[in-house]
Scaffold this motif. Structure first.
Motif, PDB file in Angstrom:
ATOM      1  N   THR A  98       0.557  -1.238  -0.270  1.00 43.97           N
ATOM      2  CA  THR A  98      -0.603   0.522  -0.116  1.00 43.97           C
ATOM      3  C   THR A  98       0.799   0.941   0.358  1.00 43.97           C
ATOM      4  O   THR A  98       0.454   2.019  -0.873  1.00 43.97           O
ATOM      5  CB  THR A  98      -1.001   0.065   1.219  1.00 43.97           C
ATOM      6  N   GLN A  99       2.244   1.733   0.575  1.00 46.92           N
ATOM      7  CA  GLN A  99       3.252   2.579   0.542  1.00 46.92           C
ATOM      8  C   GLN A  99       3.581   2.875  -0.372  1.00 46.92           C
ATOM      9  O   GLN A  99       3.730   3.839  -0.727  1.00 46.92           O
ATOM     10  CB  GLN A  99       3.695   2.485   2.087  1.00 46.92           C
ATOM     11  N   ASN A 100       3.904   1.106  -0.975  1.00 44.92           N
ATOM     12  CA  ASN A 100       4.772   1.826  -2.380  1.00 44.92           C
ATOM     13  C   ASN A 100       3.995   2.441  -4.020  1.00 44.92           C
ATOM     14  O   ASN A 100       3.764   3.112  -4.279  1.00 44.92           O
ATOM     15  CB  ASN A 100       4.911   0.425  -3.184  1.00 44.92           C
ATOM     16  N   LYS A 101       2.335   1.836  -4.021  1.00 48.10           N
ATOM     17  CA  LYS A 101       1.485   2.033  -4.355  1.00 48.10           C
ATOM     18  C   LYS A 101       1.043   4.021  -3.860  1.00 48.10           C
ATOM     19  O   LYS A 101       1.084   4.661  -5.253  1.00 48.10           O
ATOM     20  CB  LYS A 101      -0.307   1.841  -4.469  1.00 48.10           C
ATOM     21  N   ARG A 102       1.051   3.990  -2.817  1.00 50.39           N
ATOM     22  CA  ARG A 102       0.886   5.393  -2.327  1.00 50.39           C
ATOM     23  C   ARG A 102       2.122   6.311  -2.892  1.00 50.39           C
ATOM     24  O   ARG A 102       1.785   7.239  -3.919  1.00 50.39           O
ATOM     25  CB  ARG A 102       0.893   5.690  -1.198  1.00 50.39           C
ATOM     26  N   LEU A 103       3.596   5.739  -2.811  1.00 50.97           N
ATOM     27  CA  LEU A 103       4.233   6.274  -3.149  1.00 50.97           C
ATOM     28  C   LEU A 103       4.743   6.828  -4.614  1.00 50.97           C
ATOM     29  O   LEU A 103       4.772   8.284  -5.630  1.00 50.97           O
ATOM     30  CB  LEU A 103       5.315   6.107  -2.937  1.00 50.97           C
ATOM     31  N   LEU A 104       4.120   6.202  -6.174  1.00 44.21           N
ATOM     32  CA  LEU A 104       4.171   5.715  -6.966  1.00 44.21           C
ATOM     33  C   LEU A 104       3.186   7.377  -6.930  1.00 44.21           C
ATOM     34  O   LEU A 104       3.311   7.587  -8.225  1.00 44.21           O
ATOM     35  CB  LEU A 104       3.665   4.399  -6.975  1.00 44.21           C
ATOM     36  N   GLU A 105       1.747   7.226  -6.606  1.00 43.33           N
ATOM     37  CA  GLU A 105       0.746   8.616  -7.028  1.00 43.33           C
ATOM     38  C   GLU A 105       1.348   9.668  -6.554  1.00 43.33           C
ATOM     39  O   GLU A 105       1.254  10.458  -7.462  1.00 43.33           O
ATOM     40  CB  GLU A 105      -0.273   7.832  -5.767  1.00 43.33           C
ATOM     41  N   LEU A 106       2.295   9.557  -5.548  1.00 40.68           N
ATOM     42  CA  LEU A 106       2.650  10.928  -4.796  1.00 40.68           C
ATOM     43  C   LEU A 106       3.146  11.379  -5.946  1.00 40.68           C
ATOM     44  O   LEU A 106       4.170  12.264  -6.511  1.00 40.68           O
ATOM     45  CB  LEU A 106       3.628  11.196  -3.657  1.00 40.68           C
ATOM     46  N   TYR A 107       4.331  10.467  -6.943  1.00 41.19           N
ATOM     47  CA  TYR A 107       5.532  10.803  -7.928  1.00 41.19           C
ATOM     48  C   TYR A 107       4.869  10.806  -9.510  1.00 41.19           C
ATOM     49  O   TYR A 107       4.804  12.169  -9.786  1.00 41.19           O
ATOM     50  CB  TYR A 107       6.291   9.790  -7.376  1.00 41.19           C
ATOM     51  N   LEU A 108       4.219   9.998  -9.455  1.00 46.76           N
ATOM     52  CA  LEU A 108       3.270  10.212 -11.067  1.00 46.76           C
ATOM     53  C   LEU A 108       1.798  10.835 -10.791  1.00 46.76           C
ATOM     54  O   LEU A 108       2.060  11.747 -12.220  1.00 46.76           O
ATOM     55  CB  LEU A 108       3.688   9.249 -11.865  1.00 46.76           C
ATOM     56  N   GLU A 109       1.478  10.925 -10.315  1.00 46.26           N
ATOM     57  CA  GLU A 109       0.370  11.609 -10.553  1.00 46.26           C
ATOM     58  C   GLU A 109       0.094  12.809  -9.122  1.00 46.26           C
ATOM     59  O   GLU A 109       0.077  14.046 -10.405  1.00 46.26           O
ATOM     60  CB  GLU A 109      -1.113  10.815  -9.831  1.00 46.26           C
ATOM     61  N   ASP A 110       0.585  12.608  -8.077  1.00 42.23           N
ATOM     62  CA  ASP A 110       0.101  14.428  -7.860  1.00 42.23           C
ATOM     63  C   ASP A 110       1.093  15.351  -7.593  1.00 42.23           C
ATOM     64  O   ASP A 110       1.336  16.131  -7.040  1.00 42.23           O
ATOM     65  CB  ASP A 110       0.094  14.023  -6.105  1.00 42.23           C
ATOM     66  N   GLN A 111       2.951  14.814  -7.972  1.00 40.42           N
ATOM     67  CA  GLN A 111       4.181  15.040  -8.064  1.00 40.42           C
ATOM     68  C   GLN A 111       4.436  16.371  -6.774  1.00 40.42           C
ATOM     69  O   GLN A 111       4.798  17.167  -6.741  1.00 40.42           O
ATOM     70  CB  GLN A 111       3.956  16.311  -9.155  1.00 40.42           C
ATOM     71  N   ILE A 112       4.078  15.669  -5.644  1.00 37.12           N
ATOM     72  CA  ILE A 112       4.010  15.856  -4.031  1.00 37.12           C
ATOM     73  C   ILE A 112       5.669  15.933  -3.706  1.00 37.12           C
ATOM     74  O   ILE A 112       6.138  16.840  -4.204  1.00 37.12           O
ATOM     75  CB  ILE A 112       3.199  15.900  -3.401  1.00 37.12           C
ATOM     76  N   ILE A 113       6.562  15.037  -4.310  1.00 35.20           N
ATOM     77  CA  ILE A 113       7.797  14.909  -3.649  1.00 35.20           C
ATOM     78  C   ILE A 113       8.715  14.630  -4.827  1.00 35.20           C
ATOM     79  O   ILE A 113       8.403  14.332  -6.266  1.00 35.20           O
ATOM     80  CB  ILE A 113       7.630  12.697  -3.268  1.00 35.20           C
ATOM     81  N   SER A 114       9.855  14.247  -5.336  1.00 31.07           N
ATOM     82  CA  SER A 114      10.660  14.954  -6.244  1.00 31.07           C
ATOM     83  C   SER A 114      11.283  13.588  -6.062  1.00 31.07           C
ATOM     84  O   SER A 114      10.854  12.444  -5.970  1.00 31.07           O
ATOM     85  CB  SER A 114      12.591  15.974  -5.581  1.00 31.07           C
ATOM     86  N   LYS A 115      12.138  13.266  -7.767  1.00 27.25           N
ATOM     87  CA  LYS A 115      12.772  12.501  -8.333  1.00 27.25           C
ATOM     88  C   LYS A 115      13.432  11.371  -7.301  1.00 27.25           C
ATOM     89  O   LYS A 115      13.184  10.020  -6.422  1.00 27.25           O
ATOM     90  CB  LYS A 115      13.243  12.398  -9.503  1.00 27.25           C
ATOM     91  N   ALA A 116      14.334  12.167  -6.235  1.00 21.75           N
ATOM     92  CA  ALA A 116      15.638  11.297  -6.106  1.00 21.75           C
ATOM     93  C   ALA A 116      14.891  10.999  -4.528  1.00 21.75           C
ATOM     94  O   ALA A 116      14.827  10.283  -4.142  1.00 21.75           O
ATOM     95  CB  ALA A 116      16.315  12.458  -5.346  1.00 21.75           C
ATOM     96  N   GLU A 117      13.558  11.452  -4.346  1.00 23.80           N
ATOM     97  CA  GLU A 117      13.272  11.634  -2.542  1.00 23.80           C
ATOM     98  C   GLU A 117      12.437   9.759  -3.032  1.00 23.80           C
ATOM     99  O   GLU A 117      12.174   9.197  -1.832  1.00 23.80           O
ATOM    100  CB  GLU A 117      12.005  12.687  -2.480  1.00 23.80           C
ATOM    101  N   PHE A 118      11.485   9.785  -3.991  1.00 21.46           N
ATOM    102  CA  PHE A 118      10.726   8.768  -4.588  1.00 21.46           C
ATOM    103  C   PHE A 118      11.977   7.543  -4.591  1.00 21.46           C
ATOM    104  O   PHE A 118      11.285   6.214  -4.465  1.00 21.46           O
ATOM    105  CB  PHE A 118       9.971   9.522  -5.873  1.00 21.46           C
ATOM    106  N   GLN A 119      13.390   7.845  -5.087  1.00 21.99           N
ATOM    107  CA  GLN A 119      13.940   6.663  -5.622  1.00 21.99           C
ATOM    108  C   GLN A 119      14.380   6.107  -4.414  1.00 21.99           C
ATOM    109  O   GLN A 119      14.742   4.970  -4.117  1.00 21.99           O
ATOM    110  CB  GLN A 119      15.238   7.694  -6.244  1.00 21.99           C
ATOM    111  N   THR A 120      14.724   7.274  -3.247  1.00 19.91           N
ATOM    112  CA  THR A 120      15.223   7.231  -1.763  1.00 19.91           C
ATOM    113  C   THR A 120      14.133   6.134  -1.115  1.00 19.91           C
ATOM    114  O   THR A 120      14.258   4.555  -0.658  1.00 19.91           O
ATOM    115  CB  THR A 120      15.682   7.581  -1.430  1.00 19.91           C
ATOM    116  N   LYS A 121      12.581   6.213  -0.952  1.00 25.06           N
ATOM    117  CA  LYS A 121      12.075   5.792  -0.467  1.00 25.06           C
ATOM    118  C   LYS A 121      12.146   4.848  -0.918  1.00 25.06           C
ATOM    119  O   LYS A 121      11.774   3.793  -0.453  1.00 25.06           O
ATOM    120  CB  LYS A 121      10.789   6.472  -0.132  1.00 25.06           C
ATOM    121  N   ARG A 122      11.311   4.736  -2.718  1.00 24.55           N
ATOM    122  CA  ARG A 122      11.577   3.186  -2.998  1.00 24.55           C
ATOM    123  C   ARG A 122      11.778   1.939  -3.417  1.00 24.55           C
ATOM    124  O   ARG A 122      11.681   1.102  -2.349  1.00 24.55           O
ATOM    125  CB  ARG A 122      10.772   3.371  -4.267  1.00 24.55           C
TER     126      ARG A 122
END
Length: 507
Positions: free
Chosen positions: A413-437
């Motif tokens: 669930t966290q993984n899916k929400r993280l993708l939504e934040l990055y790809l759709e909402d664009q709330i987090i940066s690419k670097a933040e997305f990669q680190t958390k992913r």
């Protein structure tokens, strides 16, 4: 790592052709750390070029693990388990050096995977088991060269170290009593005085190694001498090491030890003296050659036969005060007719090494008394274990599996929400997305491996029969019962007052 901007559904979708990308780094050096990313990028390029969908969850990593030790590689063992369960169809390696640096291990890994219908691909060698025949020697020759590389490196390093030693240059940890100036050892006078004191007490004052240790502890406590490095006080093993080290009379001995591989693990062994390389006048001596030889040729060192009693409970007895292992100390008393009576007492190993500075002296309890108590407790314990073993084991397994599945679901669930934040909402940066992913993916892999271990199906009937056979062996108290103790006991805590707390391997 580069991430394409795909939809959430495309990224989290599993491909119809499940695969794993295996990566391994053996050290923390910068080039090895960057090598992990390089391995992933190379494998990802090959996967996409062959029209497979890339999935970050396919990457498995053995971090800081040598390629010469198969037994320590958890990720590789996980791949074996997936292959045996027919849950993967392909494993991709950047090169055979990442697969293994031992010919025997490399052949074994390929055999396990191919025999379970898993396709093996190593990119640098252009090897693909799907297209290579069994008669092909490409894999074997590449694995042979991979095995020779660390051996050649070891020979080269040994040659460099030997050349440095001939020039008097020191490599490795600096011995107590010395410090380094440039490439050479020089005497640290503050510590060297302690070295001279040790040899003086042992050679001239007639003190044994343990009494020398106690004398040093008193002086250290009084602030008269410094403590050994990385320790707060002096211990017996430290004194013994100093007395035996020829560096203190200016002599350096190289090649005294080597490593061999036994049952898939490295073992440190002592070389025979014929293989040693002795460098005289290697560094300034702290004590004379005569003093060093006197310390190492005392009758108590060379003529006294030391006998360590067989301990069926070794590494199972734990000190309740400091947590160190309990060991056997043997004492004896001579009778008038010359015969000796021996007693074997259980003591804290920390107390044995450092006296009251290390731990406390437990109430006297003999090894035989401890052994009898252990057997009595196991017999009492066996009355319930046969009845409850199967029920408790299955309930515990089910409870653990349920907990792991809940954690996995949460991470997905966290993984899916993280993708939504990055790809759709664009709330987090690419670097933040990669680190958390990467962090989430690492936790998912660990939990999947744990879940696999819990899902292993064992023959419960065979387990019960084995357990009953082990318990029956307790009836013969005279035989060696170490394997019985190891099977049933996790550890036993012995408190200073003699109280014993049992921790069994089964509930």
């Amino acid at each position: 790592m580069h991430f394409r901007k795909e939809s959430v559904e495309e990224i989290i979708k599993y491909d119809d052709y499940p695969y794993k990308v295996y990566t391994r780094v053996s050290t923390d050096r910068d080039e090895q750390i960057s090598s992990k990313e390089n391995q992933i990028d190379v494998c990802r390029y090959w996967i996409e070029q062959h029209n497979y969908e890339w999935d970050d969850r396919s990457v498995l990593l053995d971090d800081g693990i040598s390629g010469t030790v198969l037994e320590d590689r958890a990720a590789m063992k996980y791949i074996f388990s997936l292959a045996e369960k027919k849950e993967i169809k392909m494993v991709i390696f950047k090169s055979i050096t990442r697969l293994a640096r031992d010919l025997k291990d490399a052949l074994y890994i390929r055999e396990v995977l191919v025999s379970n219908g898993v396709r093996v691909v190593t990119l640098e060698e252009d090897y693909d088991s799907l297209y290579e025949s069994k008669a092909s020697m490409k894999f074997e020759m590449s694995a042979l060269f991979a095995e020779q590389l660390p051996k050649s490196m070891s020979v080269n390093i040994s040659g460099v170290l030997a050349a440095k030693a001939r020039r008097g240059e020191h490599s490795g940890r600096v011995p107590y009593g010395y410090m380094k100036e440039g490439k050479y050892l020089v005497i640290n006078e503050n510590e060297a005085d302690v070295i001279r004191l040790i040899f003086h007490l042992y050679n001239n004052e007639g003190l044994g190694q343990k009494r020398v240790t106690y004398a040093l502890q008193e002086k250290c406590k009084a602030g008269e001498i410094p403590p050994p490095r990385k320790r707060s006080n002096w211990q017996l093993t430290t004194v013994q090491t100093i007395l035996r080290n020829p560096i203190y009379c200016g002599v350096h001995i190289a090649n005294r030890h080597t490593t061999i591989k036994v049952d898939g693990r490295k073992k440190f062994i002592r070389n025979p003296p014929e293989k040693w390389t002795v460098y005289e006048d290697f560094c300034p001596p702290i004590v004379s050659r005569e003093d060093w030889e006197k310390a190492n040729n005392k009758p108590t060192v060379n003529k006294k036969t030391k006998f360590t009693p067989w301990n069926e409970l070794r590494q199972l007895l734990i000190c309740g005060k400091c947590g160190s292992n309990m060991v056997i100390i043997q004492t004896s008393r001579a009778k008038q007719n010359g015969e000796k009576t021996y007693w074997k007492y259980v003591k804290c190993s920390n107390y044995r090494r450092a006296g009251q500075e290390g731990c406390v002296n437990h109430v006297p309890i003999t090894y035989e008394e401890v052994r009898d108590i252990v057997i009595e407790n196991l017999i009492e314990f066996s009355k319930d274990i046969s009845h409850d073993y199967k029920k408790n084991a299955l309930e515990q397994k089910e409870k653990q599996m349920k907990s792991v599945k809940v954690e996995l679901k949460s991470l997905e669930t966290q993984n899916k929400r993280l993708l939504e934040l990055y790809l759709e909402d664009q709330i987090i940066s690419k670097a933040e997305f990669q680190t958390k992913r990467n962090e989430i993916q690492s936790n998912i892999i660990k939990l999947e491996q744990s879940l696999f271990s819990l899902q292993q199906v064992h023959d419960e009937k065979s387990s019960m029969m084995e357990m009953q056979a082990v318990l029956r062996e307790l009836e013969d108290k005279e035989k060696d019962l170490k394997h019985v103790f190891d099977k049933l006991i996790d550890h036993i805590v012995i408190h200073p007052n003699g109280k014993m707390i049992f921790h069994y391997r089964f509930k």
